[in-house]
Scaffold this active site. Structure first.
Site, short mmCIF file in Angstrom:
data_model
loop_
_atom_site.label_atom_id
_atom_site.label_comp_id
_atom_site.label_asym_id
_atom_site.label_seq_id
_atom_site.Cartn_x
_atom_site.Cartn_y
_atom_site.Cartn_z
N LYS A 46 1.66 -28.60 11.19
CA LYS A 46 2.94 -28.98 10.56
C LYS A 46 3.26 -30.45 11.34
CE LYS A 46 7.63 -28.51 8.98
NZ LYS A 46 7.91 -28.96 7.89
N ILE A 72 11.98 -29.80 2.78
CA ILE A 72 12.27 -29.12 4.01
C ILE A 72 12.80 -30.21 4.94
CG2 ILE A 72 10.98 -28.00 5.94
CD1 ILE A 72 10.44 -26.62 3.04
N LEU A 74 11.17 -31.97 7.51
CA LEU A 74 10.46 -32.18 8.58
C LEU A 74 11.18 -31.19 9.84
CD1 LEU A 74 8.99 -35.57 9.26
CD2 LEU A 74 8.16 -33.60 8.12
N ASN A 128 1.85 -39.42 9.83
CA ASN A 128 2.59 -38.86 8.64
C ASN A 128 3.65 -39.86 8.33
OD1 ASN A 128 3.98 -38.03 6.63
ND2 ASN A 128 4.55 -36.26 7.30
N CYS A 131 6.40 -38.86 4.69
CA CYS A 131 7.20 -37.72 4.25
C CYS A 131 8.63 -38.25 3.44
CB CYS A 131 8.01 -36.91 5.50
SG CYS A 131 8.89 -35.63 4.95
N ASN A 198 0.47 -37.96 -0.06
CA ASN A 198 1.70 -36.97 0.22
C ASN A 198 2.36 -36.63 -1.27
OD1 ASN A 198 3.89 -35.73 1.71
ND2 ASN A 198 3.83 -37.23 3.16
N GLY A 250 -2.80 -30.97 -5.06
CA GLY A 250 -2.94 -29.86 -6.23
C GLY A 250 -4.25 -29.34 -6.19
#
Lengths: 309, 274
Positions: A46, A72, A74, A128, A131, A198, A250
């Site tokens: 995560k 969410i 992060l 990342n 996000c 992402n 996916g």
């Protein structure tokens, strides 16, 4: 185990090209109750942030046609608590541990990279930069996300590169006009690999209440619904950069993984599919192995970009 | 917790909008605790994609039983399954109710399908605490939303009903009926277990605080993974964010930090009018 699935990403030799996608796997403890996660090529944690983050208000997930939207935001314990709390578990893993990080300033990216660099059990860092549920800091770019700005992307990768010798992966956003431009910037700055994509920014509406379903109004769309979009982006990126691409979007089966590999990906990440079936990652590894055996493929890397057009 | 392929050994249509599935599984029978849930894959395709959570309604001699409301596409598809079909089930999940062995006045409060886990709980309490006196308060919008009355009667529980439109039992909210009974009891001997929509659980939290009665509430949130990895079902508690799927769904009422819903004033007005 045969060597048919072995691939290389940066300095890492992976036993197979299947990884967990950040944010869909925790740090692996829960999924390890279902199957031995050492069977995966690597796990990606995560996304870790500098400080503890509360994340967004509920509702934070909603299902949509063949996919889901999450917002969410992060949520997480912050890097120091992460290192304290997860070290024992992650250290024991035989598979590669890749830590995903995100920050809102150059300084935080630098500090986090330095902290991770000291940990020998961490084999690579995924930046990342994309996000959609957080703002990546106004000082970094006029855009909301670092991965929407080639200059900011370059800047962060260069900083990270300066403070670690570990393999660096840049995770890019599909919410751009031309993802290849960002991918090139990432490659030029020294990224060892590119993860794409992402989630796509999205929203869902409750007609009865005349309100957005998500507490944060917007979120990121994932799951089979985005696979065709991801395929095209991976294909485009592969035409423009030489570094390996780790495909996300996916993937729920070995066939999906193969589609991405044919489009130029060297490896894949399994995300939303883990929510649908916690065994997905393991199943894909097994099925890829079977596929290579049946088709007498010596090494899966011979299929990378092998799409006939 | 395991992911299993289990056989549907019995299917009962309770009404047009509601059905029961009896699933064969020794594992679930042995491990399930009241208040826990299972996540069920409702289709073989990517639509609907995610599993759907269902509270465990009963433990049977062969496995477990689910009581399911046809609420959308997933449950509609599940309702088309037949006896003998196999489905993929993940469970048992979450933390269930903690049975308070020293309390004898057991107050079960259900809103609509909230009866689902409370029946399993009542059954277990009776088996474990011979002195327990169980009162069950069931509320719904109309009489069509009242379920399981017969089942609770077999457990020799005292039953109280309310409907918003007065079509069955008291006209109004289930909490008013509950309050009428609470005043007759000694708070120290009481415990409330509740399951239903958030406004009901919020009212139960208030009652718990004001009447000094311990209460456990079973919360509902959108779930994606059901096992604590996606962080999708986080709620605010006195100890920070907690996950409904992993830390719950049952929480002590006092630990929940309620969001004041936008229609709260309307709800209060309605309560006063009724």
């Amino acid at each position: 185990m045969s060597k048919a699935l072995e691939i290389k990403i940066g300095k890492l030799k992976l036993q197979n090209p299947v990884m967990s996608a950040s944010g869909t796997f925790g740090c692996g403890e829960e999924i390890n109750n279902f199957f031995d996660i050492n069977k995966l090529g690597a796990i990606i944690t995560k996304t870790i942030t500098m400080e503890k983050r509360q994340g967004n208000p509920s509702a934070r997930v909603v299902e949509t046609a063949s996919g889901m939207i999450n917002s969410i935001g992060l949520e997480g314990p912050g890097i120091r608590n992460f290192l304290k709390g997860k070290k024992d578990f992650l250290k024991k893993l035989k598979t590669h541990v890749i830590v995903s990080i995100s920050a809102t300033s150059v300084e935080d990216f630098k500090i986090m990279t330095e902290l991770l660099d000291e940990q020998s059990y961490i084999k690579a860092i995924e930046l990342n930069l994309s996000c959609p549920n957080v703002s990546h800091g106004k000082t970094l770019s006029k855009y909301k996300l670092i991965a929407q700005d080639p200059k900011a992307t370059e800047k962060i990768i260069k900083i990270a590169k300066k403070y670690t010798k570990k393999t660096l992966i840049a995770k890019l956003s599909p919410n751009v006009t031309d993802i290849t431009e960002i991918a090139k910037a990432a490659e030029n700055a020294g990224a060892d690999a590119i993860s794409a994509i992402n989630t796509l920014t999205a929203m869902a509406v409750n007609v009865e209440k005349r309100r957005p379903v998500l507490g944060n109004i917007f979120g990121g769309l994932s799951g089979p619904a985005i696979k065709p979009v991801a395929l095209k982006m991976v294909y485009d990126i592969s035409k423009k950069v030489k570094v390996p691409i780790i495909a996300i979007g996916g993937i729920i089966s070995a066939e999906d993984a193969l589609e991405f590999i044919l489009c130029g990906a060297s490896a894949v990440q399994v995300g939303t599919a883990t929510f649908v079936d916690p065994f997905t990652g393991e199943n894909i590894v097994n099925d890829l192995e079977k596929y290579c055996e049946e088709k007498k493929i010596e090494n899966i890397s011979s299929l990378i970009g092998a799409l006939v057009v | 917790m395991k992911q299993l392929k289990v056989k549907i050994i019995k299917k009962d249509n309770i009404s047009d909008s509601c059905f029961k599935l009896s699933l064969k599984s020794d594992y679930l029978k042995k491990t399930a605790k009241p208040g826990q849930f299972v996540s069920v894959k409702c289709s073989d395709t990517t639509s609907p994609l995610l599993k759907r959570p269902f509270g465990i309604h009963k433990v049977t001699s062969h496995g477990i039983e689910l009581l399911i409301k046809k609420a959308g596409k997933a449950t509609q598809l599940l309702s088309q399954k037949k006896e003998g079909d196999e489905i993929i089930v993940l469970g048992p999940l979450g933390q269930g109710f903690e049975i308070e062995h020293k309390k004898n006045d057991i107050l079960l409060v259900a809103g609509g399908y909230g009866v689902v886990p409370l029946y399993f709980l009542a059954d277990q309490i009776i088996k474990k605490n011979k002195g327990a006196k169980i009162k069950v308060f069931i509320g719904g919008k109309t009489k069509n939303d009242i379920f399981c009355a017969e089942d609770f009667k077999k457990l020799k529980a005292e039953l109280y009903f309310s409907t918003n439109d007065g079509s069955y039992g008291h006209k109004g909210f289930v909490t008013s009926v509950l309050m009428k009974e609470i005043v007759k009891l000694e708070p120290k001997n009481c415990v409330i277990y509740a399951c239903g929509p958030n406004p009901l659980l919020m009212a139960i939290s208030d009652i718990s605080k004001e009447e000094k009665i311990k209460a456990q509430v079973s919360m509902e949130e959108y779930l994606a993974c059901g096992i604590g990895v996606c962080m999708g079902c986080a709620i605010e508690t006195t100890q920070g964010k907690k996950l409904v799927c992993k830390d719950g769904p049952v929480f002590n009422a006092e630990e929940i930090l309620w969001k004041i819903p936008e229609n709260l004033n309307k709800a209060i007005d309605q309560r006063i009018n009724l």
